[in-house]
Design an enzyme around this catalytic site. Sequence first.
Site, PDB file in Angstrom:
ATOM      1  CB  SER A  74     -27.981 -19.341  16.730  1.00  0.00           C
ATOM      2  OG  SER A  74     -27.731 -17.966  16.937  1.00  0.00           O
ATOM      3  CE  LYS A 107     -30.763 -26.007  19.943  1.00  0.00           C
ATOM      4  NZ  LYS A 107     -30.893 -26.850  18.717  1.00  0.00           N
ATOM      5  N   GLY A 130     -30.999  -8.807  20.439  1.00  0.00           N
ATOM      6  CA  GLY A 130     -32.420  -8.958  20.731  1.00  0.00           C
ATOM      7  C   GLY A 130     -33.267  -7.794  20.256  1.00  0.00           C
ATOM      8  CG  ASN A 150     -21.121  -6.631  15.661  1.00  0.00           C
ATOM      9  OD1 ASN A 150     -20.388  -5.655  15.498  1.00  0.00           O
ATOM     10  ND2 ASN A 150     -20.659  -7.785  16.136  1.00  0.00           N
ATOM     11  CB  ALA A 205     -17.162 -23.523   9.035  1.00  0.00           C
ATOM     12  CB  ALA A 220     -22.093 -18.944  15.728  1.00  0.00           C
ATOM     13  CB  ALA A 221     -25.784 -14.604  17.382  1.00  0.00           C
ATOM     14  N   GLY A 222     -24.182 -13.820  14.792  1.00  0.00           N
ATOM     15  CA  GLY A 222     -24.032 -13.010  13.587  1.00  0.00           C
ATOM     16  C   GLY A 222     -23.821 -13.860  12.348  1.00  0.00           C
ATOM     17  CG  ASP A 223     -20.531 -16.382  12.115  1.00  0.00           C
ATOM     18  OD1 ASP A 223     -20.176 -15.303  11.602  1.00  0.00           O
ATOM     19  OD2 ASP A 223     -19.847 -16.996  12.938  1.00  0.00           O
ATOM     20  CG  ASN A 272     -33.729  -9.864  13.165  1.00  0.00           C
ATOM     21  OD1 ASN A 272     -32.511  -9.740  13.248  1.00  0.00           O
ATOM     22  ND2 ASN A 272     -34.525  -8.847  12.909  1.00  0.00           N
TER      23      ASN A 272
END
Length: 302
Positions: free
Chosen positions: A282, A285, A223, A182, A42, A249-252, A276
């Site tokens: 993302s 937040k 980063g 990752n 999702a 969810a950064a990878g998503d 990136n």
Amino acid sequence: MARIIILGSINMDVVVMTPRHPNPGETLFGSDLKFIPGGKGANQAVAASRLGGDVVLVGKLGEDAFGSALQKFLEEENLNLDHLYFSQDTPSGTALITVDENAENRIIVVPGCNAELSPADFGSLSITADDILVSVFEIPQETIKAAFQTAKEVGAKTILNPAPAAPFIEGLQDLCDTLIVNETELSFFSGEDANPDVLESLHRQARAIRSTASQIIIVTLGGNGAVCLQGDDFFSVAGNKVEAVDTTAAGDCFTGALAVALKEGLSLSDAIRFANFAASLSVQKVGASASLPYRQEVNGLL
């Protein structure tokens, strides 16, 4: 029009903010509690849609309160939900997430009906050579393999984020055009601790986990950006360092953004750069879907 087809998980994320993660047997007070739509499938679908992709989400929900809330959320995200299915007997997927004051998270996923997503659920979807098919390891690998085999037969591109990391079933990895991992996942598949500061080490590990000469390996480094192995070329793409609040969810977000950029015809290096920047937005937040940026935000950074 080329579509991005996401075959993946849908969860309700129960997110707790804590000063630190508890030790074994220890009880801590949390400072906040949120119920946020999530699940890797999702998240990737919403990320791609908000960034301008024409997205089909293939997934499964339970017929319960979480399922109803998740369905309502997804219906508001401009997704094609013609292949969203429901289970009468198994609850919706749930993720229990703690986030500490350093924005580091720890996650326990209860798959629920995500584990029931089957090849038959995907079988009614027609795929064309222009489509990009994306999946993750929060659903059964047998289902991913069947879908990727269909994609290969028609010439569609496949992207896999093998997370949470687990051994591949026979024949699946060879069906992947692009693998996105990752540092933790790179270490799992290579059997060697990843050192983001040593490019030679990352290059060796990327080669070690590649199953075909044409397979693209992308390693996300937070980063520090990302590195990529494409054929004989190995290159790095700088990241956008920011003050992170929650890395969930950064990878998503990266995966969904990459699919959009590739669909739009960007070069691989430019697509990684785009992804990136989206991921850097993302992490500023709290929450999974709540943190995913819109196209104008990424364009503003670029």
